[in-house]
Design an enzyme around this catalytic site. Structure first.
Site, short mmCIF file in Angstrom:
data_model
loop_
_atom_site.label_atom_id
_atom_site.label_comp_id
_atom_site.label_asym_id
_atom_site.label_seq_id
_atom_site.Cartn_x
_atom_site.Cartn_y
_atom_site.Cartn_z
N LYS A 13 42.35 33.37 45.86
CA LYS A 13 42.02 32.15 47.10
C LYS A 13 41.22 31.31 46.20
O LYS A 13 41.57 30.23 46.70
CB LYS A 13 41.60 33.37 47.61
CG LYS A 13 42.68 34.85 48.27
CD LYS A 13 41.28 35.96 48.96
CE LYS A 13 40.69 36.20 48.68
NZ LYS A 13 40.49 37.32 47.69
N ARG A 88 40.58 39.42 57.08
CA ARG A 88 40.72 40.84 56.28
C ARG A 88 40.42 42.23 57.44
O ARG A 88 40.95 42.94 56.78
CB ARG A 88 39.48 40.98 55.62
CG ARG A 88 39.48 39.97 54.57
CD ARG A 88 38.59 40.82 53.95
NE ARG A 88 38.02 39.10 53.04
CZ ARG A 88 37.32 39.47 51.88
NH1 ARG A 88 37.88 40.15 50.75
NH2 ARG A 88 37.18 38.26 51.06
N ARG A 127 36.37 37.19 34.89
CA ARG A 127 34.71 36.61 35.77
C ARG A 127 33.06 37.29 35.08
O ARG A 127 32.11 36.69 35.64
CB ARG A 127 35.41 36.41 36.67
CG ARG A 127 34.36 35.32 37.42
CD ARG A 127 35.23 35.39 39.10
NE ARG A 127 34.51 36.49 39.78
CZ ARG A 127 35.35 36.36 41.09
NH1 ARG A 127 36.28 35.78 42.00
NH2 ARG A 127 35.19 37.49 42.09
N ARG A 133 28.81 38.27 38.99
CA ARG A 133 29.00 38.80 40.51
C ARG A 133 28.59 40.46 40.70
O ARG A 133 28.97 41.30 40.05
CB ARG A 133 30.49 38.47 41.21
CG ARG A 133 29.81 36.93 42.65
CD ARG A 133 31.27 36.76 43.06
NE ARG A 133 32.43 38.23 43.35
CZ ARG A 133 32.87 37.52 44.28
NH1 ARG A 133 33.94 36.05 44.17
NH2 ARG A 133 34.00 38.77 45.13
N ARG A 144 36.89 47.12 46.39
CA ARG A 144 37.89 46.52 47.19
C ARG A 144 38.80 46.38 47.19
O ARG A 144 40.10 46.20 48.59
CB ARG A 144 37.12 45.46 46.75
CG ARG A 144 35.65 45.02 46.70
CD ARG A 144 35.26 43.87 45.65
NE ARG A 144 35.30 43.01 45.75
CZ ARG A 144 35.39 41.36 44.06
NH1 ARG A 144 35.01 42.44 43.30
NH2 ARG A 144 35.81 40.94 43.80
#
Ligand code: AP5
Ligand code: MG
Length: 190
Positions: A13, A88, A127, A133, A144
């Site tokens: 996204k 969401r 990532r 993160r 998630r």
């Protein structure tokens, strides 16, 4: 022009939003980025949001709805924007609809980006090595993904019924995904 991006963590996204906002010349509203920034700044909102984000849980609807509502009021959003990661939940989608109806600017398009769970995990683990993160750990990624399936996926049917949904294969290369998105936009003449 008002466009929404929906997709599981790691679907691309953010990656595609950057390209699309440049192409369409509209602002990019990523609720994840906005909440992480509030956390960095240590505001009251940021401290509240951090308790959820850092654990891979959704921030409560009223908090997110008010953050987005405030942002949408700003002058640069009057001609549209790209919403990345919002709505969401069905509650968020209904709040957005009510707000847009009042404003007289309906949604133009909802883009779903999808990818296999194996690929999502591969991307997020990669990532995590580069960006750090807080929510890119295996346990939080699993949470998630599970929230995506139970709380966000039902939105796809909601938007399909409204004739707004385009589903794009996020397993393609970033260039291919972007080409695909551009085609859908052109085909709908928006
Ligand atoms: P958010 O920041 O939105 O995170 P997310 O939805 O979990 O998604 P990601 O940002 O991890 O993935 P992405 O789809 O943007 O993929 P990306 O392009 O980065 O939300 C974070 C948290 O904030 C939530 O968990 C929640 O706590 C809170 N929050 C946010 N919005 C909320 C809301 N509305 N309600 C409640 N809470 C909310 O790509 C991932 C990686 O893959 C990158 O390294 C990229 O380079 C790579 N990649 C991208 N595309 C490709 C491709 N085609 N091929 C190969 N690699 C690719
Ligand atoms: Mg993102």
């Amino acid at each position: 022009m008002l466009i929404v991006f929906i997709g599981p963590p790691g679907a691309g996204k953010g990656t595609q939003s950057l390209r699309l906002t440049k192409y369409l010349q509209i602002p990019h509203l990523s609720t994840g980025d906005m909440l992480r920034q509030a956390k960095e700044e240590g505001t009251q909102l940021g401290q509240l949001a951090a308790r959820y984000i850092d654990n891979g849980r959704l921030v409560p609807d009223p908090v997110v709805v008010s953050v987005v509502g405030e942002r949408l009021h700003q002058p640069d959003c009057q001609n549209g924007c790209l919403l990345d990661g919002f709505p969401r939940t069905l509650g968020q989608a209904e709040s957005l609809d009510a707000y847009l109806e009042e404003r007289g600017t309906p949604l133009d398009l909802v883009l779903e980006l999808s990818a296999s769970e194996d690929e999502l995990l591969r991307r997020l683990v990669r990532r995590a090595e580069l960006e750090e993160r807080e929510d890119d750990t295996p346990e939080k990624i699993a949470r998630r993904l599970s929230d995506y399936r139970t709380k966000t996926q039902p939105l796809l049917e909601y938007y399909r019924r409204h004739g707004l949904l385009e589903s794009v294969d996020g397993m393609q290369t970033p260039d291919e995904v972007f080409e695909d998105i551009q085609k859908r936009i052109k085909a709908r003449r928006i």
